[in-house]
Design a protein around this motif. Structure first.
Motif, PDB file in Angstrom:
ATOM      1  N   GLU A  78       0.868  -1.159   0.044  1.00  0.00           N
ATOM      2  CA  GLU A  78       0.107  -0.098   0.043  1.00  0.00           C
ATOM      3  C   GLU A  78       0.889   1.344   0.063  1.00  0.00           C
ATOM      4  O   GLU A  78       0.535   2.235  -0.496  1.00  0.00           O
ATOM      5  CB  GLU A  78      -0.981   0.071   1.137  1.00  0.00           C
ATOM      6  CG  GLU A  78      -1.813   1.034   1.012  1.00  0.00           C
ATOM      7  CD  GLU A  78      -2.754   1.203  -0.050  1.00  0.00           C
ATOM      8  OE1 GLU A  78      -3.199   2.490  -0.539  1.00  0.00           O
ATOM      9  OE2 GLU A  78      -3.203   0.313  -0.538  1.00  0.00           O
TER      10      GLU A  78
ATOM     11  N   ALA B 177      -3.909   1.216  -8.392  1.00  0.00           N
ATOM     12  CA  ALA B 177      -4.660   0.722  -7.181  1.00  0.00           C
ATOM     13  C   ALA B 177      -4.017  -0.540  -6.894  1.00  0.00           C
ATOM     14  O   ALA B 177      -2.994  -1.024  -7.141  1.00  0.00           O
ATOM     15  CB  ALA B 177      -5.920   0.093  -7.810  1.00  0.00           C
ATOM     16  N   ARG B 178      -4.304  -1.019  -5.565  1.00  0.00           N
ATOM     17  CA  ARG B 178      -3.578  -2.033  -4.989  1.00  0.00           C
ATOM     18  C   ARG B 178      -4.830  -3.355  -5.038  1.00  0.00           C
ATOM     19  O   ARG B 178      -5.940  -2.987  -4.530  1.00  0.00           O
ATOM     20  CB  ARG B 178      -3.290  -1.836  -3.466  1.00  0.00           C
ATOM     21  CG  ARG B 178      -2.788  -3.109  -3.163  1.00  0.00           C
ATOM     22  CD  ARG B 178      -2.098  -2.910  -1.436  1.00  0.00           C
ATOM     23  NE  ARG B 178      -3.147  -2.551  -0.685  1.00  0.00           N
ATOM     24  CZ  ARG B 178      -4.289  -3.305  -0.069  1.00  0.00           C
ATOM     25  NH1 ARG B 178      -4.240  -4.545  -0.271  1.00  0.00           N
ATOM     26  NH2 ARG B 178      -5.116  -2.665   0.679  1.00  0.00           N
ATOM     27  N   HIS B 179      -4.580  -4.370  -5.074  1.00  0.00           N
ATOM     28  CA  HIS B 179      -5.624  -5.596  -5.380  1.00  0.00           C
ATOM     29  C   HIS B 179      -4.879  -6.669  -4.452  1.00  0.00           C
ATOM     30  O   HIS B 179      -3.951  -7.467  -5.028  1.00  0.00           O
ATOM     31  CB  HIS B 179      -6.089  -6.044  -6.678  1.00  0.00           C
ATOM     32  CG  HIS B 179      -6.505  -4.797  -7.582  1.00  0.00           C
ATOM     33  ND1 HIS B 179      -7.814  -4.325  -7.358  1.00  0.00           N
ATOM     34  CD2 HIS B 179      -6.072  -4.190  -8.396  1.00  0.00           C
ATOM     35  CE1 HIS B 179      -7.846  -3.446  -7.993  1.00  0.00           C
ATOM     36  NE2 HIS B 179      -7.117  -3.450  -8.992  1.00  0.00           N
ATOM     37  N   GLY B 180      -5.015  -6.612  -3.173  1.00  0.00           N
ATOM     38  CA  GLY B 180      -4.305  -7.586  -2.494  1.00  0.00           C
ATOM     39  C   GLY B 180      -2.753  -7.120  -2.500  1.00  0.00           C
ATOM     40  O   GLY B 180      -2.220  -6.049  -2.306  1.00  0.00           O
TER      41      GLY B 180
ATOM     42  N   ASP C   7      -1.866  -2.200  -9.702  1.00  0.00           N
ATOM     43  CA  ASP C   7      -2.416  -2.056 -10.851  1.00  0.00           C
ATOM     44  C   ASP C   7      -2.219  -0.573 -11.239  1.00  0.00           C
ATOM     45  O   ASP C   7      -2.798   0.374 -10.571  1.00  0.00           O
ATOM     46  CB  ASP C   7      -4.170  -2.411 -10.431  1.00  0.00           C
ATOM     47  CG  ASP C   7      -4.876  -2.023 -11.850  1.00  0.00           C
ATOM     48  OD1 ASP C   7      -4.422  -1.667 -12.858  1.00  0.00           O
ATOM     49  OD2 ASP C   7      -5.905  -2.449 -11.502  1.00  0.00           O
TER      50      ASP C   7
ATOM     51  N   ASP D 226      -3.301   2.129 -14.032  1.00  0.00           N
ATOM     52  CA  ASP D 226      -4.375   2.031 -14.959  1.00  0.00           C
ATOM     53  C   ASP D 226      -3.748   3.159 -16.102  1.00  0.00           C
ATOM     54  O   ASP D 226      -3.298   4.233 -15.695  1.00  0.00           O
ATOM     55  CB  ASP D 226      -5.569   2.725 -14.343  1.00  0.00           C
ATOM     56  CG  ASP D 226      -6.456   3.004 -15.516  1.00  0.00           C
ATOM     57  OD1 ASP D 226      -6.304   2.967 -16.670  1.00  0.00           O
ATOM     58  OD2 ASP D 226      -7.742   3.300 -15.110  1.00  0.00           O
TER      59      ASP D 226
ATOM     60  N   HIS E 273      -4.636  -1.959 -18.062  1.00  0.00           N
ATOM     61  CA  HIS E 273      -4.145  -2.079 -17.023  1.00  0.00           C
ATOM     62  C   HIS E 273      -2.820  -3.081 -16.914  1.00  0.00           C
ATOM     63  O   HIS E 273      -2.834  -4.006 -17.351  1.00  0.00           O
ATOM     64  CB  HIS E 273      -5.003  -2.794 -16.110  1.00  0.00           C
ATOM     65  CG  HIS E 273      -6.285  -1.806 -15.589  1.00  0.00           C
ATOM     66  ND1 HIS E 273      -6.474  -1.248 -14.445  1.00  0.00           N
ATOM     67  CD2 HIS E 273      -7.313  -1.327 -16.278  1.00  0.00           C
ATOM     68  CE1 HIS E 273      -7.431  -0.441 -14.630  1.00  0.00           C
ATOM     69  NE2 HIS E 273      -8.013  -0.678 -15.629  1.00  0.00           N
TER      70      HIS E 273
ATOM     71  N   VAL F 161      -0.745  -4.744 -14.475  1.00  0.00           N
ATOM     72  CA  VAL F 161      -0.773  -5.435 -13.084  1.00  0.00           C
ATOM     73  C   VAL F 161       0.297  -6.110 -12.742  1.00  0.00           C
ATOM     74  O   VAL F 161       0.805  -7.206 -13.520  1.00  0.00           O
ATOM     75  CB  VAL F 161      -2.146  -6.319 -13.056  1.00  0.00           C
ATOM     76  CG1 VAL F 161      -2.315  -7.049 -11.571  1.00  0.00           C
ATOM     77  CG2 VAL F 161      -3.502  -5.478 -13.392  1.00  0.00           C
TER      78      VAL F 161
ATOM     79  N   HIS G  44       2.916  -8.044  -9.418  1.00  0.00           N
ATOM     80  CA  HIS G  44       3.364  -8.466  -8.282  1.00  0.00           C
ATOM     81  C   HIS G  44       4.961  -8.463  -7.944  1.00  0.00           C
ATOM     82  O   HIS G  44       5.592  -8.825  -8.814  1.00  0.00           O
ATOM     83  CB  HIS G  44       2.739 -10.132  -7.963  1.00  0.00           C
ATOM     84  CG  HIS G  44       2.787 -10.416  -6.729  1.00  0.00           C
ATOM     85  ND1 HIS G  44       3.848 -11.019  -5.814  1.00  0.00           N
ATOM     86  CD2 HIS G  44       1.807 -10.781  -6.033  1.00  0.00           C
ATOM     87  CE1 HIS G  44       3.409 -11.511  -4.992  1.00  0.00           C
ATOM     88  NE2 HIS G  44       2.047 -11.245  -4.717  1.00  0.00           N
TER      89      HIS G  44
END
Length: 115
Positions: free
Chosen positions: A8, A53-56, A60, A62, A67, A69, A71
């Motif tokens: 985050e 954005a953060r997904h888990g 991400d 944009d 997008h 994405v 890890h």
């Protein structure tokens, strides 16, 4: 592997520094990192980062609706540089992640390098 607070914090950093910048290029250093062939990763070139954005534990970016994405995997880091003019080409196995994302400011000149 980074935990959610670190991911985050990185998303916050990218919101402050990457949003509004234009993607110069994306280099895939390890084929196993690529999870799509359509659209090709080269489609990100020339697009503007419009959000982060953060997904888990995934980040991400944009880019005008497309997008990117990623890890952070076990390494858990990436390197940010404001000035890419002195950056060396990414070599397989030598980068922080299996992909390299390069962007340039949309309207301002590059500032001194930082990492």
């Amino acid at each position: 592997m980074p935990e959610l607070p670190e991911v985050e914090s990185l998303a916050d950093f990218l919101r402050a520094h990457a949003v509004g910048q234009t993607v110069a290029s994306v280099e895939v250093v390890a084929f196993q990192a690529l999870k799509t062939v359509d659209p090709p990763v080269t489609a990100l070139g020339g697009l503007t980062v419009t959000g982060v954005a953060r997904h888990g534990k995934f980040l991400d970016l944009d880019c005008d609706g497309l997008h990117f994405v990623t890890h952070l995997a076990r390494g858990g880091w990436l390197r940010w540089r404001d000035d890419l003019s002195a950056a060396k080409p990414v070599r397989p196995g030598k980068g922080p992640s299996p992909s390299a994302y390069a962007s340039r400011p949309a309207t301002t000149a590059d500032s001194p390098a930082s990492s």
